[in-house]
Design a protein around this motif. Structure first.
Motif, PDB file in Angstrom:
ATOM      1  N   ARG A   1      -5.850   4.825   4.262  1.00 34.63           N
ATOM      2  CA  ARG A   1      -6.269   4.200   5.455  1.00 34.63           C
ATOM      3  C   ARG A   1      -5.605   4.018   6.691  1.00 34.63           C
ATOM      4  O   ARG A   1      -6.592   3.192   7.959  1.00 34.63           O
ATOM      5  CB  ARG A   1      -7.104   3.178   4.843  1.00 34.63           C
ATOM      6  N   SER A   2      -4.670   4.409   6.539  1.00 36.39           N
ATOM      7  CA  SER A   2      -3.973   4.382   8.827  1.00 36.39           C
ATOM      8  C   SER A   2      -4.271   5.155   9.472  1.00 36.39           C
ATOM      9  O   SER A   2      -4.779   5.667   9.440  1.00 36.39           O
ATOM     10  CB  SER A   2      -2.294   4.883   7.670  1.00 36.39           C
ATOM     11  N   LYS A   3      -4.224   3.717  10.123  1.00 35.39           N
ATOM     12  CA  LYS A   3      -5.130   4.640  11.690  1.00 35.39           C
ATOM     13  C   LYS A   3      -3.801   5.619  12.354  1.00 35.39           C
ATOM     14  O   LYS A   3      -4.976   6.360  12.634  1.00 35.39           O
ATOM     15  CB  LYS A   3      -5.498   3.185  12.374  1.00 35.39           C
ATOM     16  N   SER A   4      -2.792   5.252  12.110  1.00 31.34           N
ATOM     17  CA  SER A   4      -2.165   6.168  12.791  1.00 31.34           C
ATOM     18  C   SER A   4      -0.497   6.530  12.138  1.00 31.34           C
ATOM     19  O   SER A   4      -0.732   6.076  11.143  1.00 31.34           O
ATOM     20  CB  SER A   4      -1.326   6.115  14.162  1.00 31.34           C
ATOM     21  N   ALA A   5      -0.037   7.909  12.985  1.00 29.02           N
ATOM     22  CA  ALA A   5       1.453   7.875  12.201  1.00 29.02           C
ATOM     23  C   ALA A   5       2.268   6.886  12.125  1.00 29.02           C
ATOM     24  O   ALA A   5       3.230   7.021  11.295  1.00 29.02           O
ATOM     25  CB  ALA A   5       1.129   9.389  12.812  1.00 29.02           C
ATOM     26  N   GLN A   6       2.606   5.663  13.017  1.00 24.26           N
ATOM     27  CA  GLN A   6       2.963   4.870  12.985  1.00 24.26           C
ATOM     28  C   GLN A   6       2.606   4.292  11.763  1.00 24.26           C
ATOM     29  O   GLN A   6       3.658   3.499  10.808  1.00 24.26           O
ATOM     30  CB  GLN A   6       3.152   4.593  14.170  1.00 24.26           C
ATOM     31  N   GLU A   7       1.829   3.519  11.644  1.00 24.98           N
ATOM     32  CA  GLU A   7       1.239   2.590  10.694  1.00 24.98           C
ATOM     33  C   GLU A   7       1.141   2.911   9.442  1.00 24.98           C
ATOM     34  O   GLU A   7       1.500   2.758   8.071  1.00 24.98           O
ATOM     35  CB  GLU A   7      -0.523   2.380  11.548  1.00 24.98           C
ATOM     36  N   TYR A   8       1.314   4.519   8.956  1.00 23.67           N
ATOM     37  CA  TYR A   8       1.221   4.727   8.276  1.00 23.67           C
ATOM     38  C   TYR A   8       2.902   5.372   7.460  1.00 23.67           C
ATOM     39  O   TYR A   8       3.614   4.466   6.396  1.00 23.67           O
ATOM     40  CB  TYR A   8       1.270   6.636   7.640  1.00 23.67           C
ATOM     41  N   GLN A   9       4.215   5.018   8.376  1.00 20.43           N
ATOM     42  CA  GLN A   9       5.345   5.225   7.891  1.00 20.43           C
ATOM     43  C   GLN A   9       5.834   3.497   7.971  1.00 20.43           C
ATOM     44  O   GLN A   9       6.583   3.007   7.015  1.00 20.43           O
ATOM     45  CB  GLN A   9       6.124   5.611   9.465  1.00 20.43           C
ATOM     46  N   GLN A  10       4.601   2.820   8.810  1.00 26.37           N
ATOM     47  CA  GLN A  10       4.672   1.554   8.205  1.00 26.37           C
ATOM     48  C   GLN A  10       4.861   0.639   6.790  1.00 26.37           C
ATOM     49  O   GLN A  10       5.625   0.112   6.319  1.00 26.37           O
ATOM     50  CB  GLN A  10       4.457   0.252   9.711  1.00 26.37           C
ATOM     51  N   LYS A  11       3.679   1.227   6.616  1.00 19.04           N
ATOM     52  CA  LYS A  11       3.337   1.063   5.299  1.00 19.04           C
ATOM     53  C   LYS A  11       4.724   1.319   4.315  1.00 19.04           C
ATOM     54  O   LYS A  11       4.059   0.576   3.209  1.00 19.04           O
ATOM     55  CB  LYS A  11       1.957   1.179   5.105  1.00 19.04           C
TER      56      LYS A  11
ATOM     57  N   PRO B   1       2.977  -6.011 -12.864  1.00 21.81           N
ATOM     58  CA  PRO B   1       2.425  -6.711 -13.635  1.00 21.81           C
ATOM     59  C   PRO B   1       1.280  -7.394 -13.692  1.00 21.81           C
ATOM     60  O   PRO B   1       0.508  -7.552 -14.525  1.00 21.81           O
ATOM     61  CB  PRO B   1       3.500  -8.704 -13.535  1.00 21.81           C
ATOM     62  N   TRP B   2       0.139  -6.785 -12.986  1.00 20.31           N
ATOM     63  CA  TRP B   2      -0.769  -6.802 -12.379  1.00 20.31           C
ATOM     64  C   TRP B   2      -1.693  -6.049 -11.884  1.00 20.31           C
ATOM     65  O   TRP B   2      -1.197  -5.295 -11.204  1.00 20.31           O
ATOM     66  CB  TRP B   2      -0.990  -8.118 -10.727  1.00 20.31           C
ATOM     67  N   GLU B   3      -2.419  -5.638 -12.511  1.00 21.32           N
ATOM     68  CA  GLU B   3      -2.648  -4.238 -12.719  1.00 21.32           C
ATOM     69  C   GLU B   3      -4.170  -4.321 -11.382  1.00 21.32           C
ATOM     70  O   GLU B   3      -4.445  -3.059 -10.608  1.00 21.32           O
ATOM     71  CB  GLU B   3      -4.036  -4.545 -14.139  1.00 21.32           C
ATOM     72  N   GLU B   4      -4.223  -5.208 -11.123  1.00 22.79           N
ATOM     73  CA  GLU B   4      -5.560  -5.547  -9.737  1.00 22.79           C
ATOM     74  C   GLU B   4      -4.684  -5.252  -8.380  1.00 22.79           C
ATOM     75  O   GLU B   4      -5.753  -5.355  -7.435  1.00 22.79           O
ATOM     76  CB  GLU B   4      -6.325  -6.870 -10.341  1.00 22.79           C
ATOM     77  N   HIS B   5      -3.981  -5.371  -8.965  1.00 28.51           N
ATOM     78  CA  HIS B   5      -2.965  -4.866  -7.115  1.00 28.51           C
ATOM     79  C   HIS B   5      -1.860  -4.248  -7.076  1.00 28.51           C
ATOM     80  O   HIS B   5      -1.662  -3.670  -8.334  1.00 28.51           O
ATOM     81  CB  HIS B   5      -2.903  -6.240  -6.928  1.00 28.51           C
ATOM     82  N   TRP B   6      -2.028  -3.231  -5.929  1.00 26.63           N
ATOM     83  CA  TRP B   6      -0.596  -2.437  -6.425  1.00 26.63           C
ATOM     84  C   TRP B   6       0.809  -3.018  -6.355  1.00 26.63           C
ATOM     85  O   TRP B   6       1.692  -2.330  -6.377  1.00 26.63           O
ATOM     86  CB  TRP B   6      -0.657  -1.348  -5.291  1.00 26.63           C
ATOM     87  N   GLY B   7       0.515  -4.622  -6.077  1.00 25.88           N
ATOM     88  CA  GLY B   7       1.918  -4.733  -5.757  1.00 25.88           C
ATOM     89  C   GLY B   7       2.890  -5.128  -6.826  1.00 25.88           C
ATOM     90  O   GLY B   7       2.481  -5.166  -7.988  1.00 25.88           O
ATOM     91  N   ASN B   8       4.055  -5.895  -6.001  1.00 28.13           N
ATOM     92  CA  ASN B   8       5.238  -5.583  -7.567  1.00 28.13           C
ATOM     93  C   ASN B   8       5.868  -6.638  -7.050  1.00 28.13           C
ATOM     94  O   ASN B   8       5.994  -7.342  -6.054  1.00 28.13           O
ATOM     95  CB  ASN B   8       6.195  -4.036  -7.578  1.00 28.13           C
TER      96      ASN B   8
ATOM     97  N   ASP C   1      -1.935   4.555  -2.654  1.00 33.19           N
ATOM     98  CA  ASP C   1      -2.827   4.890  -2.658  1.00 33.19           C
ATOM     99  C   ASP C   1      -3.727   4.907  -3.946  1.00 33.19           C
ATOM    100  O   ASP C   1      -5.043   4.929  -3.383  1.00 33.19           O
ATOM    101  CB  ASP C   1      -2.638   6.279  -2.191  1.00 33.19           C
ATOM    102  N   ARG C   2      -3.154   4.436  -4.796  1.00 31.87           N
ATOM    103  CA  ARG C   2      -3.929   5.103  -6.451  1.00 31.87           C
ATOM    104  C   ARG C   2      -5.184   3.634  -6.222  1.00 31.87           C
ATOM    105  O   ARG C   2      -6.119   3.923  -6.862  1.00 31.87           O
ATOM    106  CB  ARG C   2      -4.003   5.172  -7.388  1.00 31.87           C
ATOM    107  N   ASP C   3      -4.896   2.505  -6.615  1.00 26.96           N
ATOM    108  CA  ASP C   3      -5.057   1.795  -6.574  1.00 26.96           C
ATOM    109  C   ASP C   3      -6.288   1.040  -5.496  1.00 26.96           C
ATOM    110  O   ASP C   3      -6.752   0.474  -4.892  1.00 26.96           O
ATOM    111  CB  ASP C   3      -4.372   0.233  -6.690  1.00 26.96           C
ATOM    112  N   SER C   4      -5.396   1.306  -4.306  1.00 27.56           N
ATOM    113  CA  SER C   4      -7.077   1.018  -3.238  1.00 27.56           C
ATOM    114  C   SER C   4      -6.140   1.639  -1.632  1.00 27.56           C
ATOM    115  O   SER C   4      -7.551   1.488  -1.000  1.00 27.56           O
ATOM    116  CB  SER C   4      -5.980  -0.617  -2.560  1.00 27.56           C
ATOM    117  N   GLY C   5      -6.151   3.255  -1.800  1.00 25.11           N
ATOM    118  CA  GLY C   5      -6.374   4.083  -0.836  1.00 25.11           C
ATOM    119  C   GLY C   5      -5.386   3.188   0.914  1.00 25.11           C
ATOM    120  O   GLY C   5      -5.779   3.469   1.859  1.00 25.11           O
ATOM    121  N   TYR C   6      -4.638   2.616   0.215  1.00 22.46           N
ATOM    122  CA  TYR C   6      -4.225   1.632   0.906  1.00 22.46           C
ATOM    123  C   TYR C   6      -3.400   2.638   2.243  1.00 22.46           C
ATOM    124  O   TYR C   6      -3.494   2.050   3.551  1.00 22.46           O
ATOM    125  CB  TYR C   6      -2.741   0.602   0.880  1.00 22.46           C
ATOM    126  N   LEU C   7      -2.591   3.324   1.571  1.00 23.94           N
ATOM    127  CA  LEU C   7      -1.550   4.674   2.606  1.00 23.94           C
ATOM    128  C   LEU C   7      -2.599   5.457   3.768  1.00 23.94           C
ATOM    129  O   LEU C   7      -2.542   5.277   4.575  1.00 23.94           O
ATOM    130  CB  LEU C   7      -0.904   5.411   1.308  1.00 23.94           C
TER     131      LEU C   7
END
Length: 240
Positions: free
Chosen positions: A150-160, A175-182, A142-148
């Motif tokens: 922005r979920s359109k439903s509770a189901q999508e939120y849980q999947q993410k 390792p990469w500051e430009e993305h939340w991925g790990n 959420d900090r980097d992109s609001g990824y969570l």
């Protein structure tokens, strides 16, 4: 249109598409460059790409190229790369075989919200580990992109959210500051990460700008140890 003309046109379109794909990531590296003889290779690495899209011919495998180029100035050498489907038996078989033969193993793909059984779960089962939500990963989503959010439903939120359900005891590196991925490291050997080419590229390029050999507990001669400037290790979250 004759078969010959059609074949020539198809080949031209494919060549143009491939060139565009490569130049968008590595515009300066279209010409083959041999590995530097100055970089001593002490360890072996492999890549397992989990992707039906590559196996079907829809996409071209780019990640093996990205990983090989990222390893150029490190003590690691990419020795094998293979593509497998999202099938538990195939994933288990490949990881078991690679982990016996190579010092580090990268496993890309099989972790997105669309996968019902994720690579994390399979590897956790293989190594007898439980899964637990990793709060720093959830925070970065959420900090980097609001990824969570922005979920359109509770189901999508849980999947993410399940993308942050990681093996307990693993090392989690951002390792990469430009993305939340790990990069999720299990047993100091298995490295799990996104298979999306631009994300994979960003993660591995930045991961190998640190003394990763020491980080993983691999021993090389002290006088020849690679010590490249980076704060990657400071961003490692190992308190699962």
């Amino acid at each position: 249109m004759t078969a010959k003309i059609f074949s020539q046109n198809l080949a031209s379109r494919l060549a143009a598409k491939t060139t565009t794909c490569y130049t968008s990531f590595y515009p300066e590296r279209l010409t083959f460059r041999p590995l530097s003889a100055k970089t001593q290779k002490y360890f072996t690495a492999s890549l397992i790409s989990i992707s039906e899209n590559v196996l079907s011919g829809e996409y071209v495998d780019m990640n093996s190229r990205f990983l090989a180029l990222s390893l150029e100035t490190t003590p690691f050498q990419l020795r094998k790369a293979e593509v497998i489907p999202t099938v538990r038996e195939d994933i288990e078989e490949s990881i078991a075989a690679h982990s016996k033969k190579y010092d580090i193993v990268f496993v890309s793909g099989g972790i997105s919200m669309r996968h019902t059984v994720k690579t994390y779960e399979i590897v956790a089962d293989m190594y007898g580990q439980e899964l637990a939500y990793h709060q720093p990963t959830l925070d970065r989503m959420d900090r980097d992109s609001g990824y969570l959010s922005r979920s359109k439903s509770a189901q999508e939120y849980q999947q993410k959210k399940k993308m942050a359900l990681l093996p307990e005891g693993s090392k989690i590196v951002f390792p990469w500051e430009e993305h939340w991925g790990n990069i999720v490291v299990v047993n100091n050997k298995i490295h799990m990460l996104s298979g999306v080419p631009p994300i994979f590229k960003g993660l591995v390029e930045n991961y190998f700008t640190a003394p990763i050999a020491s980080f993983l507990g691999l021993q090389i001669p002290k006088e020849k140890e690679l010590m490249l400037a980076s704060d990657t290790l400071k961003r490692c979250e190992s308190s699962m």
